[in-house]
Write a protein that holds these residues in place. Structure first.
Motif, short mmCIF file in Angstrom:
data_model
loop_
_atom_site.label_atom_id
_atom_site.label_comp_id
_atom_site.label_asym_id
_atom_site.label_seq_id
_atom_site.Cartn_x
_atom_site.Cartn_y
_atom_site.Cartn_z
N ASN A 1 0.84 -1.20 0.00
CA ASN A 1 0.00 0.00 0.00
C ASN A 1 0.87 1.25 0.00
N LYS A 2 1.37 1.63 -1.17
CA LYS A 2 2.26 2.77 -1.30
C LYS A 2 1.46 4.07 -1.53
N VAL A 3 2.20 5.18 -1.55
CA VAL A 3 1.61 6.49 -1.84
C VAL A 3 2.05 6.94 -3.23
N PHE A 4 1.08 7.32 -4.05
CA PHE A 4 1.38 7.85 -5.37
C PHE A 4 1.43 9.37 -5.29
N SER A 5 2.54 9.96 -5.74
CA SER A 5 2.69 11.42 -5.77
C SER A 5 2.93 11.84 -7.21
N MET A 6 2.23 12.88 -7.65
CA MET A 6 2.36 13.32 -9.05
C MET A 6 2.41 14.84 -9.13
N TYR A 7 3.37 15.32 -9.89
CA TYR A 7 3.43 16.73 -10.29
C TYR A 7 3.45 16.72 -11.82
N LEU A 8 2.44 17.32 -12.43
CA LEU A 8 2.32 17.26 -13.89
C LEU A 8 2.26 18.68 -14.47
N ASN A 9 3.21 18.98 -15.32
CA ASN A 9 3.25 20.27 -16.00
C ASN A 9 2.26 20.28 -17.15
N THR A 10 1.23 21.12 -17.06
CA THR A 10 0.23 21.24 -18.13
C THR A 10 0.17 22.65 -18.68
N ASP A 11 1.23 23.43 -18.45
CA ASP A 11 1.25 24.85 -18.83
C ASP A 11 1.23 25.01 -20.35
N PRO A 12 0.15 25.55 -20.91
CA PRO A 12 0.09 25.70 -22.37
C PRO A 12 1.07 26.73 -22.92
N SER A 13 1.59 27.62 -22.05
CA SER A 13 2.55 28.62 -22.51
C SER A 13 3.98 28.08 -22.53
N ASP A 14 4.18 26.90 -22.00
CA ASP A 14 5.51 26.27 -21.99
C ASP A 14 5.82 25.79 -23.41
N PRO A 15 6.94 26.23 -23.98
CA PRO A 15 7.29 25.79 -25.34
C PRO A 15 7.33 24.27 -25.50
N GLU A 16 7.60 23.57 -24.40
CA GLU A 16 7.67 22.11 -24.47
C GLU A 16 6.30 21.46 -24.32
N GLN A 17 5.25 22.30 -24.21
CA GLN A 17 3.91 21.75 -24.03
C GLN A 17 2.96 22.15 -25.18
N GLN A 18 3.52 22.67 -26.26
CA GLN A 18 2.68 23.21 -27.33
C GLN A 18 1.77 22.16 -27.97
N ALA A 19 2.20 20.94 -27.97
CA ALA A 19 1.40 19.87 -28.61
C ALA A 19 0.76 18.96 -27.57
N GLY A 20 0.61 19.47 -26.36
CA GLY A 20 -0.02 18.66 -25.32
C GLY A 20 0.83 17.49 -24.87
N GLU A 21 2.14 17.74 -24.78
CA GLU A 21 3.06 16.65 -24.38
C GLU A 21 2.76 16.09 -23.01
N TRP A 22 2.02 16.84 -22.19
CA TRP A 22 1.69 16.34 -20.85
C TRP A 22 0.97 15.00 -20.93
N LYS A 23 0.18 14.79 -21.99
CA LYS A 23 -0.55 13.53 -22.14
C LYS A 23 0.42 12.36 -22.26
N ILE A 24 1.49 12.58 -23.02
CA ILE A 24 2.50 11.53 -23.20
C ILE A 24 3.24 11.29 -21.89
N HIS A 25 3.59 12.38 -21.20
CA HIS A 25 4.30 12.24 -19.92
C HIS A 25 3.45 11.49 -18.90
N LEU A 26 2.16 11.82 -18.85
CA LEU A 26 1.26 11.14 -17.92
C LEU A 26 1.14 9.66 -18.27
N LYS A 27 0.92 9.38 -19.53
CA LYS A 27 0.76 7.98 -19.96
C LYS A 27 2.02 7.17 -19.66
N ASN A 28 3.17 7.74 -20.00
CA ASN A 28 4.43 7.02 -19.76
C ASN A 28 4.73 6.88 -18.28
N GLY A 29 4.44 7.94 -17.50
CA GLY A 29 4.71 7.88 -16.07
C GLY A 29 3.91 6.78 -15.38
#
Length: 267
Positions: A19-47
């Motif tokens: 029974n572990k604890v899941f901790s998540m910090y997810l960057n969903t900032d649309p103004s982030d150049p690295e998030q222009q194509a919704g990369e957060w979805k890939i990061h979440l799925k892979n994580g």
């Protein structure tokens, strides 16, 4: 429960076994150049998939079952809030739901995932330290606007305007553009030679509003106070308050976009 108390509760969490604890910090900032194509979805799925794959390989059926329960809850929360994303998501969860904290925040996060015996609160604590519950007091001669903020988000806004004919500060529940003819006499501020009157009375005027601001700071438990306005107005108001301002910013920003005000204060 305020965030300081929430963090203390999370810091007390200790789990063992499956029974572990899941901790998540997810960057969903649309103004982030690295998030222009919704990369957060890939990061979440892979994580999520990485933990699941590891537990499958480890053949820990009970722990895998617990993680999969959390995975479903996380995906459900993200899907339900996708249309209302801000800059990031902070989430803590256990399978038996004795831990569940999820929040959309207005600050950019470093994407991280943890599956451990304790909740990883370092980023959350840093956010709380950098963007504590604060009162931003914008002053412009006979107008005052109070912005109550926490975690770079506006929680409440209050407006005051001085009736120069009665010397009473009137509170408004919504935006109010100063009317030069305000007051029972109906004379314009120019006709009243407002500049001279302001110079002669500003100390008394700000002294009359200062107790209300001090009380609000106490009642709302502001951890920091910022006074923003042109030099004479901002310093005079700060002098009249019992509670000291953490910073006085000498800029007239009362009519500026509130996001710009937050950037100026917390940059």
């Amino acid at each position: 429960m305020n965030l300081n108390e929430q963090i203390k509760q999370l810091e007390k969490v200790r789990k063992d076994g499956a029974n572990k604890v899941f901790s998540m910090y997810l960057n969903t900032d649309p103004s982030d150049p690295e998030q222009q194509a919704g990369e957060w979805k890939i990061h979440l799925k892979n994580g999520l998939r990485n933990f699941e794959s590891y537990l499958e390989e480890d053949d820990n059926k009970e722990e895998l079952k617990n993680f999969q329960l959390i995975k479903q809850k996380v995906e459900k929360y993200v899907h339900a809030n996708e249309q209302h994303f801000r800059k990031g998501i902070v989430l803590f969860a256990t399978a038996n739901e004795d831990v569940w904290y999820a929040a959309r925040v207005q600050m950019r996060l470093k994407t991280e995932f943890f599956w451990e015996e304790t909740a990883k609160v370092d980023q959350l604590k840093a956010l709380n330290d950098n963007f504590p519950k604060s009162g931003i007091i914008l002053v412009q001669q006979n107008q005052i606007k109070v912005m109550e903020t926490h975690l770079n988000e506006i929680e409440d806004t209050i407006y005051y305007e001085l009736d120069i004919n009665t010397d009473d500060w009137r509170q408004f529940s919504g935006p109010h553009k100063a009317d030069a003819s305000m007051g029972s006499g109906g004379k314009s501020l120019q006709q009243e030679n407002f500049k001279d009157r302001y110079e002669a009375n500003k100390q008394r005027w700000y002294k009359s509003i200062a107790p209300k601001l001090d009380k609000k700071a106490k009642d709302r438990k502001w951890e920091k106070i910022y006074v923003v306005g042109e030099s004479d107005a901002s310093h005079e108001l700060e002098d009249q308050m019992n509670k000291s301002a953490d910073q006085v910013i000498q800029k007239n920003m009362l009519d500026h976009d509130e996001e710009k005000v937050l950037e100026e204060v917390f940059s």
